[in-house]
Design a protein around this motif. Structure first.
Motif, PDB file in Angstrom:
ATOM      1  N   GLY A   1       0.811  -1.220   0.000  1.00  0.00           N
ATOM      2  CA  GLY A   1       0.000   0.000   0.000  1.00  0.00           C
ATOM      3  C   GLY A   1       0.835   1.258   0.000  1.00  0.00           C
ATOM      4  N   ARG A   2       2.053   1.134  -0.497  1.00  0.00           N
ATOM      5  CA  ARG A   2       2.977   2.280  -0.418  1.00  0.00           C
ATOM      6  C   ARG A   2       2.508   3.494  -1.217  1.00  0.00           C
ATOM      7  N   GLU A   3       1.627   3.290  -2.203  1.00  0.00           N
ATOM      8  CA  GLU A   3       1.135   4.437  -2.986  1.00  0.00           C
ATOM      9  C   GLU A   3       0.016   5.185  -2.276  1.00  0.00           C
ATOM     10  N   PHE A   4      -0.460   4.633  -1.154  1.00  0.00           N
ATOM     11  CA  PHE A   4      -1.650   5.211  -0.507  1.00  0.00           C
ATOM     12  C   PHE A   4      -1.330   5.929   0.799  1.00  0.00           C
ATOM     13  N   LEU A   5      -0.054   6.150   1.072  1.00  0.00           N
ATOM     14  CA  LEU A   5       0.326   6.755   2.354  1.00  0.00           C
ATOM     15  C   LEU A   5      -0.236   8.170   2.506  1.00  0.00           C
ATOM     16  N   LEU A   6      -0.146   8.954   1.441  1.00  0.00           N
ATOM     17  CA  LEU A   6      -0.641  10.332   1.526  1.00  0.00           C
ATOM     18  C   LEU A   6      -2.174  10.349   1.601  1.00  0.00           C
ATOM     19  N   GLN A   7      -2.780   9.424   0.887  1.00  0.00           N
ATOM     20  CA  GLN A   7      -4.241   9.325   0.951  1.00  0.00           C
ATOM     21  C   GLN A   7      -4.710   9.049   2.383  1.00  0.00           C
ATOM     22  N   GLU A   8      -4.014   8.151   3.058  1.00  0.00           N
ATOM     23  CA  GLU A   8      -4.359   7.858   4.454  1.00  0.00           C
ATOM     24  C   GLU A   8      -4.247   9.098   5.321  1.00  0.00           C
ATOM     25  N   VAL A   9      -3.169   9.855   5.104  1.00  0.00           N
ATOM     26  CA  VAL A   9      -2.952  11.075   5.883  1.00  0.00           C
ATOM     27  C   VAL A   9      -4.104  12.061   5.673  1.00  0.00           C
ATOM     28  N   LEU A  10      -4.572  12.158   4.433  1.00  0.00           N
ATOM     29  CA  LEU A  10      -5.569  13.180   4.112  1.00  0.00           C
ATOM     30  C   LEU A  10      -7.006  12.682   4.299  1.00  0.00           C
ATOM     31  N   ASP A  11      -7.167  11.410   4.600  1.00  0.00           N
ATOM     32  CA  ASP A  11      -8.499  10.810   4.772  1.00  0.00           C
ATOM     33  C   ASP A  11      -9.379  11.607   5.724  1.00  0.00           C
ATOM     34  N   SER A  12      -8.777  12.043   6.823  1.00  0.00           N
ATOM     35  CA  SER A  12      -9.558  12.703   7.864  1.00  0.00           C
ATOM     36  C   SER A  12      -9.507  14.224   7.741  1.00  0.00           C
ATOM     37  N   VAL A  13      -8.906  14.728   6.660  1.00  0.00           N
ATOM     38  CA  VAL A  13      -8.777  16.175   6.479  1.00  0.00           C
ATOM     39  C   VAL A  13      -9.893  16.644   5.556  1.00  0.00           C
ATOM     40  N   ASN A  14     -10.701  17.578   6.024  1.00  0.00           N
ATOM     41  CA  ASN A  14     -11.781  18.041   5.130  1.00  0.00           C
ATOM     42  C   ASN A  14     -12.113  19.516   5.291  1.00  0.00           C
ATOM     43  N   SER A  15     -11.191  20.264   5.872  1.00  0.00           N
ATOM     44  CA  SER A  15     -11.539  21.662   6.166  1.00  0.00           C
ATOM     45  C   SER A  15     -10.987  22.651   5.133  1.00  0.00           C
ATOM     46  N   TYR A  16     -10.593  22.149   3.964  1.00  0.00           N
ATOM     47  CA  TYR A  16     -10.014  23.038   2.951  1.00  0.00           C
ATOM     48  C   TYR A  16     -10.873  23.087   1.696  1.00  0.00           C
ATOM     49  N   ASP A  17     -10.779  24.219   0.996  1.00  0.00           N
ATOM     50  CA  ASP A  17     -11.374  24.297  -0.339  1.00  0.00           C
ATOM     51  C   ASP A  17     -10.412  23.703  -1.367  1.00  0.00           C
ATOM     52  N   TYR A  18      -9.127  24.008  -1.183  1.00  0.00           N
ATOM     53  CA  TYR A  18      -8.116  23.524  -2.127  1.00  0.00           C
ATOM     54  C   TYR A  18      -6.918  22.934  -1.387  1.00  0.00           C
ATOM     55  N   ILE A  19      -6.458  21.785  -1.866  1.00  0.00           N
ATOM     56  CA  ILE A  19      -5.169  21.263  -1.432  1.00  0.00           C
ATOM     57  C   ILE A  19      -4.278  21.188  -2.676  1.00  0.00           C
ATOM     58  N   LEU A  20      -3.158  21.882  -2.628  1.00  0.00           N
ATOM     59  CA  LEU A  20      -2.206  21.849  -3.748  1.00  0.00           C
ATOM     60  C   LEU A  20      -0.963  21.089  -3.307  1.00  0.00           C
ATOM     61  N   ILE A  21      -0.550  20.130  -4.118  1.00  0.00           N
ATOM     62  CA  ILE A  21       0.617  19.320  -3.775  1.00  0.00           C
ATOM     63  C   ILE A  21       1.762  19.665  -4.725  1.00  0.00           C
ATOM     64  N   ASP A  22       2.846  20.162  -4.158  1.00  0.00           N
ATOM     65  CA  ASP A  22       4.029  20.513  -4.953  1.00  0.00           C
ATOM     66  C   ASP A  22       4.925  19.284  -5.063  1.00  0.00           C
ATOM     67  N   CYS A  23       5.023  18.737  -6.259  1.00  0.00           N
ATOM     68  CA  CYS A  23       5.740  17.466  -6.440  1.00  0.00           C
ATOM     69  C   CYS A  23       7.209  17.680  -6.799  1.00  0.00           C
ATOM     70  N   ALA A  24       8.000  16.651  -6.536  1.00  0.00           N
ATOM     71  CA  ALA A  24       9.410  16.644  -6.911  1.00  0.00           C
ATOM     72  C   ALA A  24       9.515  16.440  -8.425  1.00  0.00           C
ATOM     73  N   PRO A  25      10.643  16.833  -9.011  1.00  0.00           N
ATOM     74  CA  PRO A  25      10.828  16.611 -10.439  1.00  0.00           C
ATOM     75  C   PRO A  25      11.187  15.159 -10.740  1.00  0.00           C
ATOM     76  N   SER A  26      10.268  14.266 -10.410  1.00  0.00           N
ATOM     77  CA  SER A  26      10.487  12.857 -10.717  1.00  0.00           C
ATOM     78  C   SER A  26       9.125  12.193 -10.749  1.00  0.00           C
ATOM     79  N   LEU A  27       9.085  10.987 -11.259  1.00  0.00           N
ATOM     80  CA  LEU A  27       7.817  10.262 -11.263  1.00  0.00           C
ATOM     81  C   LEU A  27       7.919   9.076 -10.318  1.00  0.00           C
ATOM     82  N   GLY A  28       8.638   9.260  -9.224  1.00  0.00           N
ATOM     83  CA  GLY A  28       8.851   8.191  -8.253  1.00  0.00           C
ATOM     84  C   GLY A  28       7.688   8.022  -7.301  1.00  0.00           C
ATOM     85  N   LEU A  29       7.952   7.310  -6.217  1.00  0.00           N
ATOM     86  CA  LEU A  29       6.895   6.915  -5.283  1.00  0.00           C
ATOM     87  C   LEU A  29       6.171   8.108  -4.653  1.00  0.00           C
TER      88      LEU A  29
END
Ligand code: ADP
Ligand code: MG
Length: 253
Positions: A100-128
């Motif tokens: 489930g290594r691809e779902f770690l961030l999803q788990e973190v954000l599961d209980s977060v719901n107080s935002y209109d927008y969440i923007l994720i700044d990604c690294a210059p790679s297509l890694g994990l």
């Protein structure tokens, strides 16, 4: 709540600048915004002047499950930030063997719901780490630097998005292409915009982010463009982009 990944595996195209200033622009439009720094280089974190003692807990600790969301979030000028530091560079290897290594961030954000927008700044790679961003996002924004013909580099990115859609997140869509560091006097820039538009049509935002030195200066003061120089072209462009993002968001529900 809209979750948007800002990605391009090429570095220096304006991902971090866009995450910071689109985020700040949306807060100016009364949106509640969370920025997540998912790049071990931590440029977003430093760009917004997050202080050393505010870096006790970072996205790395959060993904590991060592700390809570509330213990990690930092607020600067109305923007909530989940900061990063170089610790995150261990994540790709450390998490590689986890089920489930691809779902770690999803788990973190599961209980977060107080935002209109969440923007994720990604690294210059297509890694994990980037896969984690794509797994939890509904939308992808791709900044494209109009100084370079982008299409070859883009093929790999589009392929990755297809694979993620098939295997991890069928709701994922590329919804925005953002032309950055644009100089209308240069033939090449106009040519690049034309090619991008031929390919992506109305996904390309009609607000182009012009080449503007204030945008390059603001990070060293730890400020968004609006707090650094509100009268600059950079501030105008990112505010216009923010308005367009909001409008599209309302049209698409
Ligand atoms: P990425 O996150 O994709 O690596 P950055 O947002 O860090 O790219 O931008 C790369 C460099 O270009 C940074 O030094 C940034 O300040 C600068 N920059 C980004 N956008 C602009 C712009 N529109 N005009 C001038 N400089 C810019
Ligand atoms: Mg960056």
């Amino acid at each position: 709540m809209k979750i948007i990944s800002v990605i391009n595996q090429k570095g220096g195209v304006g991902k971090t600048t866009t995450a910071v200033n689109l985020g700040a622009g949306l807060t100016k439009l009364q949106q509640k915004v969370l920025l997540i720094d998912l790049d071990p280089q931590a440029n977003l974190t430093y760009s917004l002047g997050v202080l050393a003692h505010e870096l006790d807990n970072t996205i790395y600790d959060l993904l590991r499950g060592d700390v809570t969301f509330d213990e990690t979030v930092v607020t600067k000028n109305n923007l909530d930030i989940i900061p990063a530091n170089l610790d995150l560079s261990a994540a790709e290897v450390e998490f590689a063997g986890l089920p489930g290594r691809e779902f770690l961030l999803q788990e973190v954000l599961d209980s977060v719901n107080s935002y209109d927008y969440i923007l994720i700044d990604c690294a210059p790679s297509l890694g994990l780490l980037t896969l984690n961003a794509l797994t939890v996002s509904r939308e992808i924004y791709i900044p494209v630097q109009t100084e370079f013909l982008p299409m070859q580099g883009m093929a790999k990115l589009l392929q990755t998005v297809d694979v993620v859609k098939k295997r991890l997140n069928q709701n994922l869509e590329i919804t925005g292409i953002i032309c950055t560091q644009y100089d209308k006097r240069k033939n090449l820039h106009r040519e690049v915009v034309k090619r991008i538009t031929d390919h992506f049509g109305d996904k390309v935002f009609s607000t182009f982010i012009r080449d503007n030195v204030s945008l390059a200066e603001a990070p060293s003061f730890g400020l968004s463009i609006f707090d650094y120089k509100a009268s600059s072209y950079g501030a105008r462009d990112y505010l216009n982009l923010s308005k367009q993002v909001l409008k599209r968001g309302r049209e698409n529900g």
